[in-house]
Design a protein around this motif. Structure first.
Motif, PDB file in Angstrom:
ATOM      1  N   GLY A  13      -9.969 -77.576  61.813  1.00 45.67           N
ATOM      2  CA  GLY A  13      -8.832 -77.601  60.907  1.00 45.67           C
ATOM      3  C   GLY A  13      -8.314 -76.212  60.594  1.00 45.67           C
ATOM      4  N   PRO A  14      -7.213 -76.156  59.845  1.00 51.35           N
ATOM      5  CA  PRO A  14      -6.610 -74.851  59.559  1.00 51.35           C
ATOM      6  C   PRO A  14      -7.522 -73.910  58.763  1.00 51.35           C
ATOM      7  N   THR A  15      -8.349 -74.451  57.884  1.00 45.01           N
ATOM      8  CA  THR A  15      -9.241 -73.579  57.108  1.00 45.01           C
ATOM      9  C   THR A  15     -10.319 -72.984  58.004  1.00 45.01           C
ATOM     10  N   GLU A  16     -10.861 -73.780  58.894  1.00 48.13           N
ATOM     11  CA  GLU A  16     -11.848 -73.262  59.844  1.00 48.13           C
ATOM     12  C   GLU A  16     -11.209 -72.219  60.763  1.00 48.13           C
ATOM     13  N   ARG A  17      -9.960 -72.487  61.177  1.00 48.54           N
ATOM     14  CA  ARG A  17      -9.247 -71.510  62.024  1.00 48.54           C
ATOM     15  C   ARG A  17      -8.988 -70.219  61.254  1.00 48.54           C
ATOM     16  N   LEU A  18      -8.727 -70.339  59.954  1.00 46.52           N
ATOM     17  CA  LEU A  18      -8.515 -69.154  59.130  1.00 46.52           C
ATOM     18  C   LEU A  18      -9.761 -68.276  59.122  1.00 46.52           C
ATOM     19  N   PHE A  19     -10.916 -68.866  58.865  1.00 43.67           N
ATOM     20  CA  PHE A  19     -12.146 -68.072  58.833  1.00 43.67           C
ATOM     21  C   PHE A  19     -12.446 -67.446  60.197  1.00 43.67           C
ATOM     22  N   ALA A  29      -3.133 -64.935  63.809  1.00 44.95           N
ATOM     23  CA  ALA A  29      -3.819 -66.232  63.708  1.00 44.95           C
ATOM     24  C   ALA A  29      -4.089 -66.577  62.241  1.00 44.95           C
ATOM     25  N   VAL A  30      -4.326 -65.558  61.404  1.00 41.96           N
ATOM     26  CA  VAL A  30      -4.477 -65.793  59.963  1.00 41.96           C
ATOM     27  C   VAL A  30      -3.181 -66.379  59.418  1.00 41.96           C
ATOM     28  N   LYS A  31      -2.065 -65.756  59.774  1.00 42.88           N
ATOM     29  CA  LYS A  31      -0.754 -66.231  59.307  1.00 42.88           C
ATOM     30  C   LYS A  31      -0.494 -67.664  59.778  1.00 42.88           C
ATOM     31  N   GLU A  32      -0.836 -67.970  61.028  1.00 44.48           N
ATOM     32  CA  GLU A  32      -0.648 -69.323  61.570  1.00 44.48           C
ATOM     33  C   GLU A  32      -1.516 -70.341  60.834  1.00 44.48           C
ATOM     34  N   ALA A  33      -2.761 -69.985  60.553  1.00 44.59           N
ATOM     35  CA  ALA A  33      -3.662 -70.906  59.848  1.00 44.59           C
ATOM     36  C   ALA A  33      -3.162 -71.171  58.430  1.00 44.59           C
ATOM     37  N   ILE A  34      -2.650 -70.129  57.779  1.00 42.53           N
ATOM     38  CA  ILE A  34      -2.101 -70.304  56.438  1.00 42.53           C
ATOM     39  C   ILE A  34      -0.883 -71.228  56.489  1.00 42.53           C
ATOM     40  N   ALA A  35      -0.002 -71.001  57.457  1.00 42.53           N
ATOM     41  CA  ALA A  35       1.189 -71.845  57.615  1.00 42.53           C
ATOM     42  C   ALA A  35       0.814 -73.294  57.917  1.00 42.53           C
ATOM     43  N   ALA A  36      -0.324 -73.494  58.578  1.00 43.08           N
ATOM     44  CA  ALA A  36      -0.788 -74.840  58.919  1.00 43.08           C
ATOM     45  C   ALA A  36      -1.485 -75.532  57.755  1.00 43.08           C
ATOM     46  N   GLY A  37      -1.652 -74.798  56.626  1.00 50.29           N
ATOM     47  CA  GLY A  37      -2.224 -75.431  55.441  1.00 50.29           C
ATOM     48  C   GLY A  37      -3.660 -75.070  55.125  1.00 50.29           C
TER      49      GLY A  37
END
Length: 90
Positions: A13-19, A29-37
């Motif tokens: 999920g986006p939170t896992e992708r953020l970490f 990729a941080v910006k994309e994960a944030i945009a994805a929720g």
């Protein structure tokens, strides 16, 4: 072999992708994960919030993306940074 279509190397999920992006020092990729929720208030392994992890492990552009998204340092993180800075100045 697992029946799970999501590989072990691909965060679900986006939170896992953020970490993962924080650990990879990947600001885009941080910006994309944030945009994805991605949940900016969820702790990784019950230890670090995204901003705390980024300040500890990552780069300024990653930290800047998180700050721009509304993350703010906690009092405990500020205390940790003060101690870390004082130790490195010795």
């Amino acid at each position: 072999m697992s029946d799970n279509p999501i590989s072990a190397t691909t965060p679900a999920g986006p939170t896992e992708r953020l970490f993962k992006a924080i650990r990879d020092h990947d600001a885009s990729a941080v910006k994309e994960a944030i945009a994805a929720g991605a949940d900016l208030k969820q702790k990784e392994s019950s230890v670090f919030l995204p901003l705390e992890l980024a300040i500890t492990l990552s780069t300024a552009p990653v930290v800047e993306e998180l700050l721009a998204a509304g993350c703010s340092p906690s009092d405990s993180l500020i205390d940790h940074l003060v101690v870390s800075c004082s130790l490195t100045q010795r």
